[in-house]
Write a protein that holds these residues in place. Structure first.
Motif, PDB file in Angstrom:
ATOM      1  N   HIS A  22       9.836-122.307   4.415  1.00  0.00           N
ATOM      2  CA  HIS A  22      10.825-121.300   4.026  1.00  0.00           C
ATOM      3  C   HIS A  22      11.923-121.109   5.062  1.00  0.00           C
ATOM      4  CE1 HIS A  22       8.029-120.173   0.841  1.00  0.00           C
ATOM      5  NE2 HIS A  22       7.083-120.048   1.740  1.00  0.00           N
ATOM      6  N   GLY A  23      12.024-122.005   6.056  1.00  0.00           N
ATOM      7  CA  GLY A  23      13.050-121.856   7.072  1.00  0.00           C
ATOM      8  C   GLY A  23      14.437-121.803   6.461  1.00  0.00           C
ATOM      9  N   GLY A  24      15.242-120.857   6.913  1.00  0.00           N
ATOM     10  CA  GLY A  24      16.582-120.675   6.375  1.00  0.00           C
ATOM     11  C   GLY A  24      16.633-119.694   5.227  1.00  0.00           C
ATOM     12  N   GLU A  25      15.485-119.493   4.554  1.00  0.00           N
ATOM     13  CA  GLU A  25      15.437-118.540   3.444  1.00  0.00           C
ATOM     14  C   GLU A  25      15.015-117.155   3.918  1.00  0.00           C
ATOM     15  OE1 GLU A  25      12.681-120.115   0.650  1.00  0.00           O
ATOM     16  OE2 GLU A  25      13.611-122.106   0.618  1.00  0.00           O
ATOM     17  N   ARG A  26      14.250-117.110   4.993  1.00  0.00           N
ATOM     18  CA  ARG A  26      13.723-115.838   5.496  1.00  0.00           C
ATOM     19  C   ARG A  26      14.114-115.658   6.953  1.00  0.00           C
ATOM     20  NH1 ARG A  26       7.509-116.699   4.188  1.00  0.00           N
ATOM     21  NH2 ARG A  26       7.332-114.896   5.581  1.00  0.00           N
ATOM     22  N   PRO A  27      14.229-114.403   7.414  1.00  0.00           N
ATOM     23  CA  PRO A  27      14.525-114.172   8.831  1.00  0.00           C
ATOM     24  C   PRO A  27      13.401-114.716   9.712  1.00  0.00           C
ATOM     25  CG  PRO A  27      14.818-112.160   7.535  1.00  0.00           C
ATOM     26  CD  PRO A  27      14.128-113.150   6.654  1.00  0.00           C
ATOM     27  N   LEU A  28      13.753-115.045  10.946  1.00  0.00           N
ATOM     28  CA  LEU A  28      12.797-115.534  11.927  1.00  0.00           C
ATOM     29  C   LEU A  28      12.736-114.526  13.069  1.00  0.00           C
ATOM     30  CD1 LEU A  28      11.012-117.685  13.325  1.00  0.00           C
ATOM     31  CD2 LEU A  28      13.130-118.803  14.080  1.00  0.00           C
ATOM     32  N   LEU A  29      11.527-114.091  13.411  1.00  0.00           N
ATOM     33  CA  LEU A  29      11.371-113.059  14.429  1.00  0.00           C
ATOM     34  C   LEU A  29      10.403-113.519  15.508  1.00  0.00           C
ATOM     35  CD1 LEU A  29      11.928-110.044  15.254  1.00  0.00           C
ATOM     36  CD2 LEU A  29       9.774-109.503  14.113  1.00  0.00           C
ATOM     37  N   PHE A  30      10.892-113.636  16.744  1.00  0.00           N
ATOM     38  CA  PHE A  30      10.030-113.824  17.906  1.00  0.00           C
ATOM     39  C   PHE A  30       9.714-112.440  18.457  1.00  0.00           C
ATOM     40  CE2 PHE A  30      12.245-117.850  17.565  1.00  0.00           C
ATOM     41  CZ  PHE A  30      11.270-118.783  17.880  1.00  0.00           C
ATOM     42  N   THR A  31       8.434-112.121  18.640  1.00  0.00           N
ATOM     43  CA  THR A  31       8.072-110.770  19.053  1.00  0.00           C
ATOM     44  C   THR A  31       7.202-110.765  20.297  1.00  0.00           C
ATOM     45  OG1 THR A  31       7.064-108.681  18.316  1.00  0.00           O
ATOM     46  CG2 THR A  31       6.043-110.703  17.524  1.00  0.00           C
ATOM     47  N   GLY A  32       7.430-109.758  21.155  1.00  0.00           N
ATOM     48  CA  GLY A  32       6.595-109.545  22.331  1.00  0.00           C
ATOM     49  C   GLY A  32       6.967-110.369  23.540  1.00  0.00           C
ATOM     50  N   ALA A  33       8.136-110.975  23.548  1.00  0.00           N
ATOM     51  CA  ALA A  33       8.547-111.842  24.648  1.00  0.00           C
ATOM     52  C   ALA A  33       9.397-111.083  25.659  1.00  0.00           C
ATOM     53  CB  ALA A  33       9.339-113.029  24.111  1.00  0.00           C
ATOM     54  N   ARG A  34       9.488-111.643  26.859  1.00  0.00           N
ATOM     55  CA  ARG A  34      10.528-111.204  27.788  1.00  0.00           C
ATOM     56  C   ARG A  34      11.803-111.930  27.371  1.00  0.00           C
ATOM     57  NH1 ARG A  34       8.921-111.984  33.613  1.00  0.00           N
ATOM     58  NH2 ARG A  34       8.693-114.120  32.911  1.00  0.00           N
ATOM     59  N   ILE A  35      12.897-111.194  27.236  1.00  0.00           N
ATOM     60  CA  ILE A  35      14.134-111.755  26.711  1.00  0.00           C
ATOM     61  C   ILE A  35      15.220-111.586  27.763  1.00  0.00           C
ATOM     62  CG2 ILE A  35      15.797-111.724  24.826  1.00  0.00           C
ATOM     63  CD1 ILE A  35      13.535-109.991  23.335  1.00  0.00           C
ATOM     64  N   ILE A  36      15.680-112.702  28.290  1.00  0.00           N
ATOM     65  CA  ILE A  36      16.780-112.692  29.253  1.00  0.00           C
ATOM     66  C   ILE A  36      18.050-112.942  28.447  1.00  0.00           C
ATOM     67  CG2 ILE A  36      17.735-113.741  31.334  1.00  0.00           C
ATOM     68  CD1 ILE A  36      14.880-114.609  32.044  1.00  0.00           C
ATOM     69  N   THR A  37      18.766-111.878  28.116  1.00  0.00           N
ATOM     70  CA  THR A  37      19.887-112.005  27.186  1.00  0.00           C
ATOM     71  C   THR A  37      21.148-112.541  27.849  1.00  0.00           C
ATOM     72  OG1 THR A  37      20.803-109.782  27.519  1.00  0.00           O
ATOM     73  CG2 THR A  37      18.982-110.010  25.934  1.00  0.00           C
ATOM     74  N   ALA A  67       9.303-106.110  10.106  1.00  0.00           N
ATOM     75  CA  ALA A  67       9.155-107.525   9.738  1.00  0.00           C
ATOM     76  C   ALA A  67       8.648-107.689   8.319  1.00  0.00           C
ATOM     77  CB  ALA A  67       8.222-108.224  10.721  1.00  0.00           C
ATOM     78  N   GLY A  68       7.688-106.849   7.931  1.00  0.00           N
ATOM     79  CA  GLY A  68       7.154-106.939   6.580  1.00  0.00           C
ATOM     80  C   GLY A  68       8.176-106.580   5.527  1.00  0.00           C
ATOM     81  N   ASP A  69       8.985-105.553   5.820  1.00  0.00           N
ATOM     82  CA  ASP A  69      10.020-105.146   4.865  1.00  0.00           C
ATOM     83  C   ASP A  69      11.000-106.271   4.587  1.00  0.00           C
ATOM     84  OD1 ASP A  69       8.847-102.643   5.007  1.00  0.00           O
ATOM     85  OD2 ASP A  69      10.296-101.874   6.468  1.00  0.00           O
ATOM     86  N   ASP A  70      11.320-107.027   5.638  1.00  0.00           N
ATOM     87  CA  ASP A  70      12.341-108.070   5.521  1.00  0.00           C
ATOM     88  C   ASP A  70      11.766-109.445   5.231  1.00  0.00           C
ATOM     89  OD1 ASP A  70      14.169-106.083   6.180  1.00  0.00           O
ATOM     90  OD2 ASP A  70      14.084-106.528   8.322  1.00  0.00           O
ATOM     91  N   ALA A  71      10.435-109.533   5.050  1.00  0.00           N
ATOM     92  CA  ALA A  71       9.759-110.813   4.803  1.00  0.00           C
ATOM     93  C   ALA A  71      10.060-111.818   5.911  1.00  0.00           C
ATOM     94  CB  ALA A  71      10.135-111.379   3.449  1.00  0.00           C
TER      95      ALA A  71
END
Length: 265
Positions: A22-37, A67-71
């Motif tokens: 389903h890549g491209g059809e649904r959002p992709l979420l990485f969670t719980g990471a350290r994020i160096i923006t 995440a569940g709301d947005d699939a």
């Protein structure tokens, strides 16, 4: 095991399966990471990176609650550091006039090009260098170069191209490999001549070029690959060069060429 061998996928394999389906059809979420923006306003946070299409659409803690709301396809990324795949030093020091011009940050709205690196934290708090050694961008880049096995994912324009040591795309053509492209019917084949007649470049269906310069035949010969409007050359002498198709012209190394029309055609 050779570098090209297929490795077993162990990290977030269920999420990868969903991405493949389903890549491209649904959002992709990485969670719980350290994020160096690398964004001066956001800084470094622990939380989530939400990707929609080819863009970063959210960064920070708490996004996973929706995440569940947005699939969304959820990748559990605790113990990793996420960094921009391209580093925009101007944005990092706040020198971009507009934040929407940032190109190498993890600011919402920018292209979703990122790396996910295992922190390498062995939890012993010793001085062996393994405690969170991707803690900042220099350390993350050093880890990428010295410990590539810690690279968990590479995302380009919102799509994973490498995952837990395995390439997810077809391998690109490399020197010594056969030219893997179908050039049949390509409008770019034929002889291209610059405006002065000095440079003649023939592109043939077997993926070879033959260049005449100033009446000197076979001045350069080699292989070529066409990707959209770009042409890459690998000369038999070993050097690389490139050109660009612009309308009915071929621009290469300062020359502007047009395709010679065969009067018998």
């Amino acid at each position: 095991m050779s570098a090209n061998a297929t490795l077993p996928i162990a990290w977030n394999s269920a999420a990868l399966h969903e991405l493949r389906e389903h890549g491209g059809e649904r959002p992709l979420l990485f969670t719980g990471a350290r994020i160096i923006t690398l964004d001066p306003l956001i800084g470094t946070v622990t939380g989530d990176v939400l990707i929609g299409g080819d863009r970063v659409v959210g960064v920070g803690p708490g996004i996973v609650t929706a995440a569940g709301d947005d699939a969304a396809i959820v990748v559990r990324a605790a113990g990793t550091t996420i960094v921009p795949a391209v580093v925009d030093t101007l944005a990092a020091v706040g020198a971009r006039v507009q934040r929407d011009l940032n190109v190498g940050t993890l600011t919402p709205g920018v292209a979703a090009d990122l790396l996910v690196l295992d922190d390498g934290d062995d939890g012993d708090d010793g001085d062996d260098g393994d405690d969170g050694d991707a803690a900042d961008v220099p350390a993350a880049l050093a880890t990428l170069l010295r410990r590539p096995e810690r690279l968990r994912a590479v995302v380009v324009a919102g799509r994973p191209v490498r995952w837990d040591g395995q390439d997810l795309t077809a391998p690109a053509a490399v020197a010594g490999a056969p030219c893997a492209q179908d050039l049949s019917g390509s409008p770019h084949l034929g002889v291209w001549v610059d405006r002065t007649g000095f440079l003649h470049q023939e592109l043939t269906a077997d993926g070879r070029y033959d260049e005449t310069r100033g009446g000197r035949p076979h001045a350069f010969q080699g292989r070529f690959w066409i990707d959209g409007d770009r042409i890459d050359y690998l000369d038999d002498l070993g050097f690389w060069a490139f050109g660009e198709f612009v309308g009915d012209e071929l621009h290469h190394a300062g020359y502007v060429m047009r395709r010679r029309v065969d009067p018998q055609a």
